[in-house]
Design a protein around this motif. Structure first.
Motif, PDB file in Angstrom:
ATOM      1  N   MET A   1       8.398   6.398  -9.964  1.00  0.00           N
ATOM      2  CA  MET A   1       7.484   5.836  -8.974  1.00  0.00           C
ATOM      3  C   MET A   1       8.271   5.403  -7.750  1.00  0.00           C
ATOM      4  SD  MET A   1       5.437   2.260  -9.103  1.00  0.00           S
ATOM      5  CE  MET A   1       7.012   1.482  -8.753  1.00  0.00           C
ATOM      6  N   THR A   2       7.754   5.686  -6.587  1.00  0.00           N
ATOM      7  CA  THR A   2       8.356   5.221  -5.335  1.00  0.00           C
ATOM      8  C   THR A   2       7.294   4.515  -4.527  1.00  0.00           C
ATOM      9  OG1 THR A   2       7.888   7.299  -4.211  1.00  0.00           O
ATOM     10  CG2 THR A   2      10.044   7.094  -5.297  1.00  0.00           C
ATOM     11  N   ALA A   3       7.720   3.542  -3.760  1.00  0.00           N
ATOM     12  CA  ALA A   3       6.797   2.791  -2.909  1.00  0.00           C
ATOM     13  C   ALA A   3       7.257   2.929  -1.475  1.00  0.00           C
ATOM     14  CB  ALA A   3       6.765   1.323  -3.324  1.00  0.00           C
ATOM     15  N   PRO A   4       6.364   2.812  -0.511  1.00  0.00           N
ATOM     16  CA  PRO A   4       6.743   2.967   0.897  1.00  0.00           C
ATOM     17  C   PRO A   4       7.662   1.863   1.364  1.00  0.00           C
ATOM     18  CG  PRO A   4       4.500   2.162   0.705  1.00  0.00           C
ATOM     19  CD  PRO A   4       4.932   2.527  -0.674  1.00  0.00           C
ATOM     20  N   LYS A   5       8.524   2.213   2.318  1.00  0.00           N
ATOM     21  CA  LYS A   5       9.386   1.216   2.945  1.00  0.00           C
ATOM     22  C   LYS A   5       8.578   0.313   3.858  1.00  0.00           C
ATOM     23  CE  LYS A   5      13.427   2.218   1.287  1.00  0.00           C
ATOM     24  NZ  LYS A   5      14.209   1.248   0.539  1.00  0.00           N
ATOM     25  N   PRO A   6       9.116  -0.855   4.216  1.00  0.00           N
ATOM     26  CA  PRO A   6       8.394  -1.738   5.131  1.00  0.00           C
ATOM     27  C   PRO A   6       8.057  -1.025   6.424  1.00  0.00           C
ATOM     28  CG  PRO A   6      10.283  -2.851   4.183  1.00  0.00           C
ATOM     29  CD  PRO A   6      10.393  -1.415   3.775  1.00  0.00           C
ATOM     30  N   THR A   7       6.831  -1.201   6.900  1.00  0.00           N
ATOM     31  CA  THR A   7       6.415  -0.589   8.158  1.00  0.00           C
ATOM     32  C   THR A   7       6.950  -1.390   9.322  1.00  0.00           C
ATOM     33  OG1 THR A   7       4.382  -1.856   8.071  1.00  0.00           O
ATOM     34  CG2 THR A   7       4.327   0.337   7.117  1.00  0.00           C
ATOM     35  N   PRO A   8       7.008  -0.814  10.491  1.00  0.00           N
ATOM     36  CA  PRO A   8       7.529  -1.539  11.657  1.00  0.00           C
ATOM     37  C   PRO A   8       6.746  -2.810  11.924  1.00  0.00           C
ATOM     38  CG  PRO A   8       7.320   0.802  12.123  1.00  0.00           C
ATOM     39  CD  PRO A   8       6.662   0.575  10.801  1.00  0.00           C
ATOM     40  N   SER A   9       7.413  -3.736  12.602  1.00  0.00           N
ATOM     41  CA  SER A   9       6.799  -5.041  12.843  1.00  0.00           C
ATOM     42  C   SER A   9       5.546  -4.955  13.695  1.00  0.00           C
ATOM     43  CB  SER A   9       7.820  -5.980  13.509  1.00  0.00           C
ATOM     44  OG  SER A   9       8.264  -5.412  14.730  1.00  0.00           O
ATOM     45  N   GLY A  10       5.357  -3.846  14.398  1.00  0.00           N
ATOM     46  CA  GLY A  10       4.186  -3.713  15.248  1.00  0.00           C
ATOM     47  C   GLY A  10       2.961  -3.180  14.530  1.00  0.00           C
ATOM     48  N   SER A  11       3.015  -3.025  13.200  1.00  0.00           N
ATOM     49  CA  SER A  11       1.881  -2.485  12.451  1.00  0.00           C
ATOM     50  C   SER A  11       0.710  -3.444  12.487  1.00  0.00           C
ATOM     51  CB  SER A  11       2.305  -2.238  10.998  1.00  0.00           C
ATOM     52  OG  SER A  11       3.339  -1.284  10.954  1.00  0.00           O
ATOM     53  N   PRO A  12      -0.493  -2.941  12.201  1.00  0.00           N
ATOM     54  CA  PRO A  12      -1.679  -3.792  12.250  1.00  0.00           C
ATOM     55  C   PRO A  12      -1.582  -4.970  11.289  1.00  0.00           C
ATOM     56  CG  PRO A  12      -2.277  -1.477  12.108  1.00  0.00           C
ATOM     57  CD  PRO A  12      -0.807  -1.558  11.884  1.00  0.00           C
ATOM     58  N   ALA A  13      -2.216  -6.066  11.640  1.00  0.00           N
ATOM     59  CA  ALA A  13      -2.226  -7.249  10.781  1.00  0.00           C
ATOM     60  C   ALA A  13      -3.044  -6.975   9.534  1.00  0.00           C
ATOM     61  CB  ALA A  13      -2.821  -8.439  11.537  1.00  0.00           C
ATOM     62  N   GLU A 450      -7.689 -10.482   0.709  1.00  0.00           N
ATOM     63  CA  GLU A 450      -7.348  -9.490  -0.307  1.00  0.00           C
ATOM     64  C   GLU A 450      -6.455  -8.464   0.379  1.00  0.00           C
ATOM     65  OE1 GLU A 450     -10.214  -6.470  -2.158  1.00  0.00           O
ATOM     66  OE2 GLU A 450     -10.213  -8.166  -3.567  1.00  0.00           O
ATOM     67  N   LEU A 451      -5.212  -8.336  -0.067  1.00  0.00           N
ATOM     68  CA  LEU A 451      -4.198  -7.564   0.641  1.00  0.00           C
ATOM     69  C   LEU A 451      -3.702  -6.406  -0.208  1.00  0.00           C
ATOM     70  CD1 LEU A 451      -2.084 -10.614   1.874  1.00  0.00           C
ATOM     71  CD2 LEU A 451      -3.843  -9.403   3.167  1.00  0.00           C
ATOM     72  N   SER A 452      -3.675  -5.225   0.385  1.00  0.00           N
ATOM     73  CA  SER A 452      -3.066  -4.085  -0.274  1.00  0.00           C
ATOM     74  C   SER A 452      -1.550  -4.185  -0.142  1.00  0.00           C
ATOM     75  CB  SER A 452      -3.553  -2.789   0.346  1.00  0.00           C
ATOM     76  OG  SER A 452      -3.045  -2.665   1.670  1.00  0.00           O
ATOM     77  N   LEU A 453      -0.842  -3.377  -0.902  1.00  0.00           N
ATOM     78  CA  LEU A 453       0.611  -3.378  -0.805  1.00  0.00           C
ATOM     79  C   LEU A 453       1.051  -2.909   0.581  1.00  0.00           C
ATOM     80  CD1 LEU A 453       3.178  -3.982  -2.393  1.00  0.00           C
ATOM     81  CD2 LEU A 453       3.175  -1.616  -3.195  1.00  0.00           C
ATOM     82  N   ALA A 454       0.317  -1.945   1.150  1.00  0.00           N
ATOM     83  CA  ALA A 454       0.645  -1.480   2.505  1.00  0.00           C
ATOM     84  C   ALA A 454       0.466  -2.594   3.517  1.00  0.00           C
ATOM     85  CB  ALA A 454      -0.234  -0.279   2.872  1.00  0.00           C
ATOM     86  N   GLN A 455      -0.580  -3.397   3.347  1.00  0.00           N
ATOM     87  CA  GLN A 455      -0.802  -4.524   4.261  1.00  0.00           C
ATOM     88  C   GLN A 455       0.278  -5.589   4.108  1.00  0.00           C
ATOM     89  OE1 GLN A 455      -4.798  -5.354   2.968  1.00  0.00           O
ATOM     90  NE2 GLN A 455      -5.697  -4.392   4.780  1.00  0.00           N
ATOM     91  N   LEU A 456       0.703  -5.824   2.880  1.00  0.00           N
ATOM     92  CA  LEU A 456       1.807  -6.768   2.676  1.00  0.00           C
ATOM     93  C   LEU A 456       3.070  -6.267   3.361  1.00  0.00           C
ATOM     94  CD1 LEU A 456       1.196  -7.680  -1.073  1.00  0.00           C
ATOM     95  CD2 LEU A 456       1.174  -9.298   0.833  1.00  0.00           C
TER      96      LEU A 456
END
Length: 596
Positions: A1-13, A450-456
């Motif tokens: 299993m792999t998970a996405p890396k942190p998205t850039p700081s400018g990603s949507p809230a 309620e936060l998805s992993l992508a949102q976190l």
């Protein structure tokens, strides 16, 4: 299993959504209350008893020495030493040396004579407390039956163990590595009963320290300290003379009523002024709160150094007790017991009968301790917290700053622990790389979400390299990446009445029911409190808590909930689960405050 890396700081809230009261209730409905009486057959998830192996120490890189060999080796060395001492005692040079240094310690004229009554009471209380401290300490050691000299508790790098080598199983846990003791040796004698053992150990430690403070005050107020502190370098040759006399079986004349012989003096001085304070210092050295606060000290004096030294202090006390009791009973028992218990210098039986009565109390306490613990574990939990709780509350208010460790300090191995999640819900999330995962944050907050992993991952990235402290005694350093709990607080805006934060896991505890734990809201604002989804530059693994785990560096590891699915802000945890502040608190009688 792999998970996405942190998205850039400018990603949507992160998106926000209201959470219904039914969801809050669903978290709580999945909890299971613990029992108030222990069934040894089902305790700790029916973990089977495991006696481990004979104690061993490492010799060189990979060879181990069985310490049971010390029994015949020690016997042979003792017989040899006796033969040598008897052979050299009549040599002119040795006889002259012993005449010059007969063995007695030198005291000033102002030194007190005899033993005051308070010393007898101190002696009894010290002995009474020590039996519980030693038994519970042995129980604590067996929960992680290995000792190390570095903070990295790497399998195969321990210097002492009473367990087989760690198997190759990649999901082998520290709990599986624990062993058990017979119920009249360990306290309480059940495998993985460290929660109750710690209440005995830390609670009685508090009484022992209080007794020690009284002892030191009276010792210096009455001048008795002069009988325990070497006041001349002559104590060294005199102690050598005493050792020759003991080993030659022509023992020195006892004059303990006025002054000890030099070997006794050194032994008492080491015990009172070195071993006892070192027991306290090394015990505090294992505190996560103090270690993360006093970084200069803990960087050198790590938890594993403290734990190893704590064990060696125990060995000293055991050796001292055996030798001390042997000499008391073989060098004039009635007179010695009168000195210690009756405060008189004669051959009457008064001291013996006081000693016999004290031994009845000690034996009753020894025999009753384990049955009492098994039948009334909540009593032990509450009494222990009443004794040590104030100190734990004091230490848990100590915040710490990042930066103590760098990447070169990361441990090559970090133990797995806990009951792995095996539910269909978790398996489905794992199989699709947690794309459907949602973290629910609710309770006494203005803005439940309620936060998805992508949102976190789209939130401000927080990273820290910190040391993990397990209640079982192992430790390790890792780099954690994720979301600071400060960011979560800013997002959900807790209500003023929210005093505690409860974390719920996707995994169950060993006795069924969802694993959870409560933390003071104050600690959620600490710099080193975070929700981690990365470990050492990669997504969290299954064994270390994927997709999300808590890091609260002033607490012990069992409180850092893994596989988190929900966070609830509450006024108090008393109405959640068993009401004791967490799963292990409910089922295995841990404490909700564990900064020591």
């Amino acid at each position: 299993m792999t998970a996405p890396k942190p998205t850039p700081s400018g990603s949507p809230a992160p998106a926000e959504s209201l959470i219904s009261p039914d969801v809050v209730r669903s978290f709580r409905s999945e909890l299971k209350r613990g029992e108030d009486v222990i069934d040894p057959l089902t305790f700790a998830g029916s973990i089977p008893q495991d006696r481990g192996i004979a104690p061993r120490i490492r010799i060189g890189h990979s060879r181990w020495f069985n310490l049971l060999w010390l029994i015949p080796i020690g016997f042979v060395l003792l017989i040899t030493a006796v033969a040598v001492a008897k052979g050299i005692r009549d040599l002119p040079a040795v006889a002259s040396f012993m005449k010059t240094y007969p063995g007695a310690s030198t005291l000033p004229d102002s030194a007190p004579v005899g033993f005051p009554a308070w010393l007898g009471w101190q002696h009894f209380l010290n002995m009474f407390f020590m039996i519980f401290i030693i038994r519970s300490g042995a129980q604590i050691l067996t929960d992680h039956p290995r000792l190390y000299w570095t903070r990295h508790s790497t399998p195969g790098r321990d210097w002492f163990r009473v367990q087989k080598p760690v198997p190759e199983d990649p999901l082998w846990t520290a709990k599986k590595d624990s062993i058990s003791l017979p119920q009249q040796i360990g306290l309480p004698g059940l495998r993985h009963s460290i929660g109750l053992a710690r209440w005995w150990h830390l609670g009685i430690d508090t009484l022992w320290l209080a007794n020690g403070i009284v002892f030191f005050v009276l010792l210096f107020a009455t001048g008795q300290w002069m009988r325990l502190v070497p006041l001349s370098w002559d104590v060294i040759p005199n102690s050598i003379s005493v050792a020759i006399q003991y080993l030659s079986l022509d023992w020195p004349t006892e004059s303990g009523w006025t002054n000890y012989n030099s070997l006794q003096l050194i032994a008492y001085f080491v015990t009172v002024f070195i071993a006892a304070p070192l027991a306290l210092i090394t015990g505090l050295g294992m505190s996560p709160a103090l270690s993360t606060r006093f970084r200069r000290i803990s960087s050198v004096f790590s938890i594993q150094v403290a734990r190893s030294l704590h064990f060696l202090v125990l060995c000293w006390f055991l050796l001292f007790i055996v030798v001390h009791v042997t000499l008391v009973l073989t060098t004039g028992a009635l007179k010695n017991l009168n000195h210690m218990y009756a405060g008189r210098d004669d051959q009457s039986w008064i001291g013996f009968w006081i000693f016999a009565a004290s031994m009845v109390v000690i034996i009753v306490g020894w025999v009753a301790a384990t049955p009492l613990t098994i039948r009334h574990p909540r009593l032990i939990q509450k009494a222990g917290y009443a004794l040590i709780g104030p100190a734990q509350r004091l230490f848990e208010h100590i915040d710490a700053k990042p930066g103590q460790y760098t990447e070169k300090d990361i441990s090559p191995y970090l133990w797995h622990n806990g009951q792995y999640p095996e539910s269909d819900e978790y398996k489905a999330l794992f199989d699709n790389d947690f794309r459907d995962y949602r973290l629910r944050v609710n309770g006494l907050v203005e803005n439940p979400v309620e936060l998805s992993l992508a949102q976190l991952r789209s939130m401000a990235y927080h990273e820290q390299i910190t040391q993990h402290f397990c209640i079982q005694g192992w430790s390790g350093v890792a780099k954690w990446g994720g979301v600071s709990m400060q960011s979560i607080l800013e997002l959900v805006k807790p209500a003023p009445e929210a005093k505690w934060v409860v974390f719920y896991s996707l995994g169950d505890g060993p006795d069924e029911g969802v694993y959870y734990d409560a933390h003071p809201i104050e600690q959620m604002g600490y710099q080193l409190t975070m929700l981690a989804y990365d470990m050492n530059g990669a997504p969290l693994s299954y064994g270390h808590g994927a997709p999300l785990r808590l890091r609260n560096e002033v607490q012990l590891g069992f409180k850092m909930v893994k596989w988190i699915k929900g966070i609830e802000f509450v006024e108090h945890f008393s109405e959640i689960g068993g009401g004791f502040g967490g799963y292990n608190e409910d089922h295995e009688f841990f404490g909700y405050r564990q900064s020591i």
